[in-house]
Write a protein that holds these residues in place. Structure first.
Motif, PDB file in Angstrom:
ATOM      1  N   UNK A 283       8.246  -8.341  30.667  1.00 34.15           N
ATOM      2  CA  UNK A 283       7.167  -7.803  29.839  1.00 34.15           C
ATOM      3  C   UNK A 283       7.615  -7.056  28.604  1.00 34.15           C
ATOM      4  N   UNK A 284       8.930  -6.903  28.395  1.00 30.26           N
ATOM      5  CA  UNK A 284       9.417  -6.205  27.213  1.00 30.26           C
ATOM      6  C   UNK A 284       9.242  -7.065  25.960  1.00 30.26           C
ATOM      7  N   UNK A 285       9.120  -6.397  24.810  1.00 27.32           N
ATOM      8  CA  UNK A 285       8.960  -7.078  23.525  1.00 27.32           C
ATOM      9  C   UNK A 285      10.256  -6.916  22.737  1.00 27.32           C
ATOM     10  N   UNK A 286      10.883  -8.010  22.341  1.00 29.54           N
ATOM     11  CA  UNK A 286      12.080  -7.927  21.504  1.00 29.54           C
ATOM     12  C   UNK A 286      11.660  -7.830  20.041  1.00 29.54           C
ATOM     13  N   UNK A 287      12.373  -7.010  19.283  1.00 27.32           N
ATOM     14  CA  UNK A 287      11.969  -6.739  17.909  1.00 27.32           C
ATOM     15  C   UNK A 287      13.176  -6.298  17.097  1.00 27.32           C
ATOM     16  N   UNK A 288      12.972  -5.600  15.978  1.00 25.65           N
ATOM     17  CA  UNK A 288      14.062  -5.126  15.124  1.00 25.65           C
ATOM     18  C   UNK A 288      13.645  -3.820  14.453  1.00 25.65           C
ATOM     19  N   UNK A 289      14.609  -3.127  13.867  1.00 26.11           N
ATOM     20  CA  UNK A 289      14.313  -1.869  13.183  1.00 26.11           C
ATOM     21  C   UNK A 289      13.273  -2.084  12.083  1.00 26.11           C
ATOM     22  N   UNK A 290      13.508  -3.090  11.239  1.00 33.93           N
ATOM     23  CA  UNK A 290      12.610  -3.303  10.106  1.00 33.93           C
ATOM     24  C   UNK A 290      11.198  -3.647  10.569  1.00 33.93           C
ATOM     25  N   UNK A 291      11.074  -4.484  11.585  1.00 35.64           N
ATOM     26  CA  UNK A 291       9.753  -4.859  12.085  1.00 35.64           C
ATOM     27  C   UNK A 291       8.990  -3.637  12.593  1.00 35.64           C
ATOM     28  N   UNK A 292       9.686  -2.773  13.328  1.00 40.18           N
ATOM     29  CA  UNK A 292       9.051  -1.566  13.856  1.00 40.18           C
ATOM     30  C   UNK A 292       8.654  -0.616  12.729  1.00 40.18           C
ATOM     31  N   UNK A 293       9.589  -0.326  11.837  1.00 36.92           N
ATOM     32  CA  UNK A 293       9.337   0.645  10.772  1.00 36.92           C
ATOM     33  C   UNK A 293       8.230   0.181   9.830  1.00 36.92           C
ATOM     34  N   UNK A 294       8.131  -1.118   9.612  1.00 35.99           N
ATOM     35  CA  UNK A 294       7.072  -1.643   8.746  1.00 35.99           C
ATOM     36  C   UNK A 294       5.690  -1.443   9.371  1.00 35.99           C
ATOM     37  N   UNK A 295       5.628  -1.466  10.705  1.00 37.80           N
ATOM     38  CA  UNK A 295       4.370  -1.176  11.391  1.00 37.80           C
ATOM     39  C   UNK A 295       4.035   0.315  11.296  1.00 37.80           C
ATOM     40  N   UNK A 296       5.060   1.147  11.440  1.00 37.42           N
ATOM     41  CA  UNK A 296       4.851   2.592  11.473  1.00 37.42           C
ATOM     42  C   UNK A 296       4.501   3.173  10.111  1.00 37.42           C
ATOM     43  N   UNK A 297       5.084   2.632   9.051  1.00 34.36           N
ATOM     44  CA  UNK A 297       4.863   3.182   7.715  1.00 34.36           C
ATOM     45  C   UNK A 297       4.798   2.048   6.700  1.00 34.36           C
ATOM     46  N   UNK A 298       3.665   1.328   6.649  1.00 38.21           N
ATOM     47  CA  UNK A 298       3.580   0.114   5.841  1.00 38.21           C
ATOM     48  C   UNK A 298       3.488   0.342   4.338  1.00 38.21           C
ATOM     49  N   UNK A 299       3.155   1.549   3.892  1.00 38.34           N
ATOM     50  CA  UNK A 299       3.031   1.824   2.461  1.00 38.34           C
ATOM     51  C   UNK A 299       4.367   2.332   1.921  1.00 38.34           C
ATOM     52  N   UNK A 300       5.139   1.415   1.344  1.00 41.64           N
ATOM     53  CA  UNK A 300       6.470   1.769   0.850  1.00 41.64           C
ATOM     54  C   UNK A 300       6.441   2.423  -0.527  1.00 41.64           C
ATOM     55  N   UNK A 301       5.265   2.533  -1.143  1.00 40.74           N
ATOM     56  CA  UNK A 301       5.175   3.102  -2.489  1.00 40.74           C
ATOM     57  C   UNK A 301       5.011   4.618  -2.461  1.00 40.74           C
ATOM     58  N   UNK A 302       4.708   5.171  -1.279  1.00 36.90           N
ATOM     59  CA  UNK A 302       4.518   6.610  -1.143  1.00 36.90           C
ATOM     60  C   UNK A 302       5.342   7.117   0.033  1.00 36.90           C
ATOM     61  N   UNK A 303       5.584   8.428   0.056  1.00 36.99           N
ATOM     62  CA  UNK A 303       6.286   9.022   1.190  1.00 36.99           C
ATOM     63  C   UNK A 303       5.358   9.105   2.408  1.00 36.99           C
ATOM     64  N   UNK A 304       5.899   8.919   3.611  1.00 34.60           N
ATOM     65  CA  UNK A 304       7.324   8.750   3.938  1.00 34.60           C
ATOM     66  C   UNK A 304       7.813   7.302   3.829  1.00 34.60           C
ATOM     67  N   UNK A 305       6.896   6.385   3.474  1.00 28.66           N
ATOM     68  CA  UNK A 305       7.257   4.967   3.418  1.00 28.66           C
ATOM     69  C   UNK A 305       8.387   4.672   2.455  1.00 28.66           C
ATOM     70  N   UNK A 306       8.439   5.396   1.318  1.00 29.01           N
ATOM     71  CA  UNK A 306       9.497   5.160   0.336  1.00 29.01           C
ATOM     72  C   UNK A 306      10.867   5.491   0.916  1.00 29.01           C
ATOM     73  N   UNK A 307      10.947   6.578   1.686  1.00 32.08           N
ATOM     74  CA  UNK A 307      12.220   6.947   2.316  1.00 32.08           C
ATOM     75  C   UNK A 307      12.581   5.982   3.441  1.00 32.08           C
ATOM     76  N   UNK A 308      11.564   5.489   4.144  1.00 24.64           N
ATOM     77  CA  UNK A 308      11.808   4.486   5.188  1.00 24.64           C
ATOM     78  C   UNK A 308      12.389   3.224   4.569  1.00 24.64           C
ATOM     79  N   UNK A 309      11.802   2.800   3.452  1.00 23.32           N
ATOM     80  CA  UNK A 309      12.301   1.612   2.751  1.00 23.32           C
ATOM     81  C   UNK A 309      13.743   1.818   2.298  1.00 23.32           C
TER      82      UNK A 309
END
Length: 260
Positions: A224-250
């Motif tokens: 039942x576990x879901x395989x994924x990646x850092x980028x896939x997870x972070x993009x879900x958590x902070x999808x707006x890369x033009x503003x903080x904290x999304x810019x720092x995540x990017x």
């Protein structure tokens, strides 16, 4: 008499022809079904598919995400991260991901978690009779409250760690660690058994063997576990890369090392 006899013969031929036509149709259907079952992997994949993934779509009749699909979402307000046995003395044996890449990627995920206020927990094991020490990339995020030492391989035998995860009150657990066949697998199975939704970022786990790691990933997925990646997870958590904290995540993405 001859006309009556001829008519009877004609009717018999028609009936026989109809029966033969029905049999041919049945044979075609049967052959099609047999052909499908002989496609490599088709039958085994169908049988192995977890029940909670069968007959489900992304959206239900009301347009809402179905319960079976919601486990893929990893909502930021529901997630926490568990780092297991990411210790210098152990990760030096990493082969499916280079040791440097594994350590760097773990540090990137921890940095993103701190930016987004996601709770982190660290579980360690003794090495050669001495307490386990975290890799340098994670030490800044560790403290006496979120880090514990255990003696047994399965991390969910550590009551302090289990209690810490429960106190965070977050139902989705991101599991990272070394080695995949022991620390990661046992943590995933223990978490699933404990009612957590589990995500495994494949760029923050590693093994001494790519072959055995592949088998373990399949086992965790079937559980039942879901395989994924850092980028896939972070993009879900902070999808707006033009503003903080999304810019720092990017910006943190640039530090991720290729693990191919």
């Amino acid at each position: 008499m001859s006309d009556a006899h001829g008519n009877n013969v004609d009717r018999s031929k028609e009936a026989l022809g109809g029966q033969l036509s029905e049999r041919r149709s049945l044979l075609k259907i049967t052959a099609a079904l047999l052909g499908a079952s002989l496609i490599p992997g088709f039958s085994s994949r169908a049988m192995a598919q977890p029940n909670n993934l069968k007959n489900t779509g992304a959206l239900g009749a009301t347009g809402q995400t179905s319960p079976s699909m919601s486990r893929f979402e990893a909502r930021i307000e529901e997630v926490q991260i568990l780092f297991v046995d990411l210790q210098d003395a152990l990760t030096q044996g990493s082969r499916s991901v280079a040791p440097t890449a594994l350590r760097t990627n773990a540090g990137v995920l921890a940095k993103i978690a701190q930016l987004l206020h996601i709770p982190m927990t660290f579980s360690l094991v003794p090495v050669k009779g001495k307490p386990g020490e975290l890799i340098p990339e994670l030490r800044a995020y560790s403290n006496a409250h979120n880090t514990s030492q255990r003696l047994l391989a399965p991390s969910f035998t550590d009551k302090a760690m289990v209690a810490n995860l429960a106190n965070n009150k977050r139902s989705t657990l991101i599991i990272c660690g070394f080695a995949s066949e022991v620390a990661v697998l046992e943590s995933a199975l223990g978490a699933i058994d404990g009612g957590y939704t589990v995500h495994i970022p494949v760029d923050v786990i590693s093994s001494a063997s790519s072959r055995t790691e592949s088998a373990v990933l399949r086992q965790m997925e079937l559980a039942g576990a879901v395989t994924t990646s850092i980028i896939s997870l972070a993009a879900k958590w902070s999808p707006n890369f033009s503003e903080e904290p999304g810019a720092s995540v990017l910006a943190a993405f640039s530090e991720i090392q290729n693990t191919n």
